[in-house]
Design an enzyme around this catalytic site. Structure first.
Site, PDB file in Angstrom:
ATOM      1  N   LYS A 157     -26.106 117.313 -64.541  1.00 17.57           N
ATOM      2  CA  LYS A 157     -26.194 116.107 -63.706  1.00 17.57           C
ATOM      3  C   LYS A 157     -26.152 116.492 -62.230  1.00 17.57           C
ATOM      4  CE  LYS A 157     -21.174 115.504 -63.933  1.00 17.57           C
ATOM      5  NZ  LYS A 157     -20.064 114.750 -64.582  1.00 17.57           N
ATOM      6  N   ARG A 184     -11.874 104.701 -67.101  1.00 17.05           N
ATOM      7  CA  ARG A 184     -13.168 104.654 -66.430  1.00 17.05           C
ATOM      8  C   ARG A 184     -14.152 104.181 -67.488  1.00 17.05           C
ATOM      9  NH1 ARG A 184     -15.315 110.182 -63.755  1.00 17.05           N
ATOM     10  NH2 ARG A 184     -15.974 110.384 -65.892  1.00 17.05           N
ATOM     11  N   TYR A 196     -20.279 117.485 -29.468  1.00 20.51           N
ATOM     12  CA  TYR A 196     -19.932 116.071 -29.238  1.00 20.51           C
ATOM     13  C   TYR A 196     -18.438 115.898 -29.024  1.00 20.51           C
ATOM     14  CZ  TYR A 196     -24.542 114.469 -30.786  1.00 20.51           C
ATOM     15  OH  TYR A 196     -25.874 114.235 -30.910  1.00 20.51           O
ATOM     16  N   MET A 220     -25.282 116.645 -36.875  1.00 22.14           N
ATOM     17  CA  MET A 220     -26.148 116.348 -38.013  1.00 22.14           C
ATOM     18  C   MET A 220     -26.978 117.565 -38.431  1.00 22.14           C
ATOM     19  SD  MET A 220     -29.048 113.390 -38.413  1.00 22.14           S
ATOM     20  CE  MET A 220     -27.927 112.045 -38.082  1.00 22.14           C
TER      21      MET A 220
HETATM   22  C1  LIG Z   1     -19.309 115.730 -65.249  1.00 25.29           C
HETATM   23  C2  LIG Z   1     -18.800 115.561 -66.614  1.00 25.29           C
HETATM   24  C3  LIG Z   1     -18.516 116.683 -67.405  1.00 25.29           C
HETATM   25  C4  LIG Z   1     -18.550 118.093 -66.866  1.00 25.29           C
HETATM   26  O1  LIG Z   1     -17.336 118.369 -66.230  1.00 25.29           O
HETATM   27  P1  LIG Z   1     -17.030 119.826 -65.600  1.00 25.29           P
HETATM   28  O2  LIG Z   1     -15.642 119.699 -65.116  1.00 25.29           O
HETATM   29  O3  LIG Z   1     -18.006 120.021 -64.509  1.00 25.29           O
HETATM   30  O4  LIG Z   1     -17.210 120.809 -66.687  1.00 25.29           O
HETATM   31  C5  LIG Z   1     -18.151 116.469 -68.723  1.00 25.29           C
HETATM   32  N1  LIG Z   1     -18.057 115.230 -69.235  1.00 25.29           N
HETATM   33  C6  LIG Z   1     -18.297 114.126 -68.489  1.00 25.29           C
HETATM   34  C7  LIG Z   1     -18.165 112.780 -69.110  1.00 25.29           C
HETATM   35  C8  LIG Z   1     -18.670 114.245 -67.153  1.00 25.29           C
HETATM   36  O5  LIG Z   1     -18.897 113.152 -66.420  1.00 25.29           O
END
Ligand SMILES: *Cc1c(COP(=O)(O)O)cnc(C)c1O
Length: 384
Positions: A46, A145, A277, A325
């Site tokens: 991701k 969550r 800045y 930036m």
């Molecule tokens: C991002 C994520 C992972 C991976 O976690 P890491 O700590 O990067 O290994 C696993 N499960 C879920 C649900 C996640 O959102």
């Protein structure tokens, strides 16, 4: 945790990252060897593979035999499928919204499902498309969550009137896996196992159970490994430091990414001159400074102003004044070797010095994940 040294590779960009395919592959092999042959590894790619480039990383992992990839959104899954990633299953951990259902079917994605209502949605989708959609039901075991908080009885009632989509996985996510001062992981696991036992007692077979990401792998929480683990951070060379009395960390992974920026100018400042800045830095003596072609738009945190360091000519040297930036000013008083066009290292190893994402995170007041994911699209990715 020393960085892999990538020798004499240079690319014609103001700011770029070098990603070592071989180090990603080594990290994946290391995760596999730690969990052993009976546990599958879902490779979390991701957020553009935590800044490393999802497509390139997915290609490396698939070539290494990865059977599962995991992304956050349907859109990320579609991008991978559209770029030719067909050999691996793709778990969409963030699930799908109603308008994304057709893409789930068309691109053969496997959604995580977060509510009983969504089990019905995915069942209708399977019935309507005539495709045997598989989904993974996520349990909120205490992270608060995503995931359902429904009881086992409620889950069973829903399963008993959905007959098209198939529950292939039961999953949850730990909130505190590296924290050995907290009982939260044990509490979460017990809750999860109770749900699983109740489903099993009712004759429900779930091919995959999965709860563990990098920290639960690294610190050997083997009771949470089941048949599948979800590894992200470890693939990129990191395991978070533990709190409390943690067991030995088992993973031997190393960062795969080096981040460079070029000097746009090198010049002399007289004593008393202000930099950047707000004039937040005043030269305490005559100094040589360098102005880098990278700023907060590239992912150099503004919080590193007057606090962070980079590696220039093999030595750690401070950031002077506020990060802008597109520009960052550094102290080059220690060297005459660098001129406009030369490179410095923002993340990685040069000479005897290393800066990794965890060190940078500490100074910037954030976490290593945040540092890696913040290296922006403007920074070119170069694969070696
Ligand atoms: C991002 C994520 C992972 C991976 O976690 P890491 O700590 O990067 O290994 C696993 N499960 C879920 C649900 C996640 O959102």
């Amino acid at each position: 945790m020393p960085h892999l040294t990538i020798n004499v590779v240079s690319a014609p960009f103001r700011s770029y990252v070098l990603v070592s395919r071989e180090q990603i592959a080594r990290n994946f092999r290391n995760v596999r060897s730690v969990v052993g042959p009976h546990v599958e590894v879902a490779c979390v790619v991701k957020a553009d593979a935590y800044g490393h480039g999802a497509l390139e990383v997915a290609r490396v992992l698939c070539a290494e035999g990865a059977k599962w990839l995991a992304v956050s959104s349907v859109d990320e899954g579609v991008q991978l499928r559209g770029s030719g990633i067909h050999d691996a299953r793709i778990l969409v951990m963030g699930g799908f919204l109603p308008y994304e259902g057709d893409a789930v079917v068309e691109f053969d994605l496997t959604p995580a499902i977060h509510s009983l209502a969504q089990i019905r949605d995915v069942d209708r989708l399977a019935a309507g498309s005539g495709k045997p959609i598989r989904y993974h039901l996520k349990i909120d075991s205490g992270m608060g969550r995503l995931g359902t908080r429904a009881s086992a009885a409620e889950i069973l009632a829903t399963l008993s009137d959905t007959h098209h989509a198939r529950m292939e996985g039961l999953m949850t996510h730990f909130a505190s896996a590296a924290d050995y001062t907290s009982p939260q992981t044990a509490t979460q696991l017990a809750y999860f196992h109770d749900i699983w036992e109740a489903l099993r007692a009712a004759g429900i077979r779930v091919p995959h159970l999965h709860t563990s990401s990098t920290n639960a792998i690294g610190y050997g929480r083997t009771e949470g490994w089941h048949s599948l683990v979800r590894a992200g951070h470890a693939l990129y060379g990191y395991v978070s430091p533990a709190r409390g009395d943690a067991p030995r960390q088992r993973l031997d992974v190393k960062p795969a990414l080096t981040w460079k920026a070029r000097l746009l100018a090198v010049k002399e400042l007289p004593e008393g001159a202000l930099v950047g800045y707000g004039g937040t830095f005043r030269a305490p003596r005559a100094m040589r400074i360098g102005i880098l072609g990278a700023g907060y738009a590239d992912g150099m945190f503004h919080r590193l102003s007057n606090r962070g360091k980079v590696i220039a000519d093999g030595k750690l040297t401070p950031i002077l004044g506020t990060v802008s930036m597109d520009l960052t000013t550094i102290d080059l008083s220690h060297t005459t070797a660098l001129a406009a066009g030369d490179e410095v290292t923002l993340l990685g190893t040069e000479g005897e010095c290393t800066i990794d994402a965890q060190q940078l995170a500490k100074v910037a007041g954030t976490i290593s994940y945040n540092i890696l994911c913040s290296i922006s699209a403007r920074v070119r990715r170069v694969y070696v």
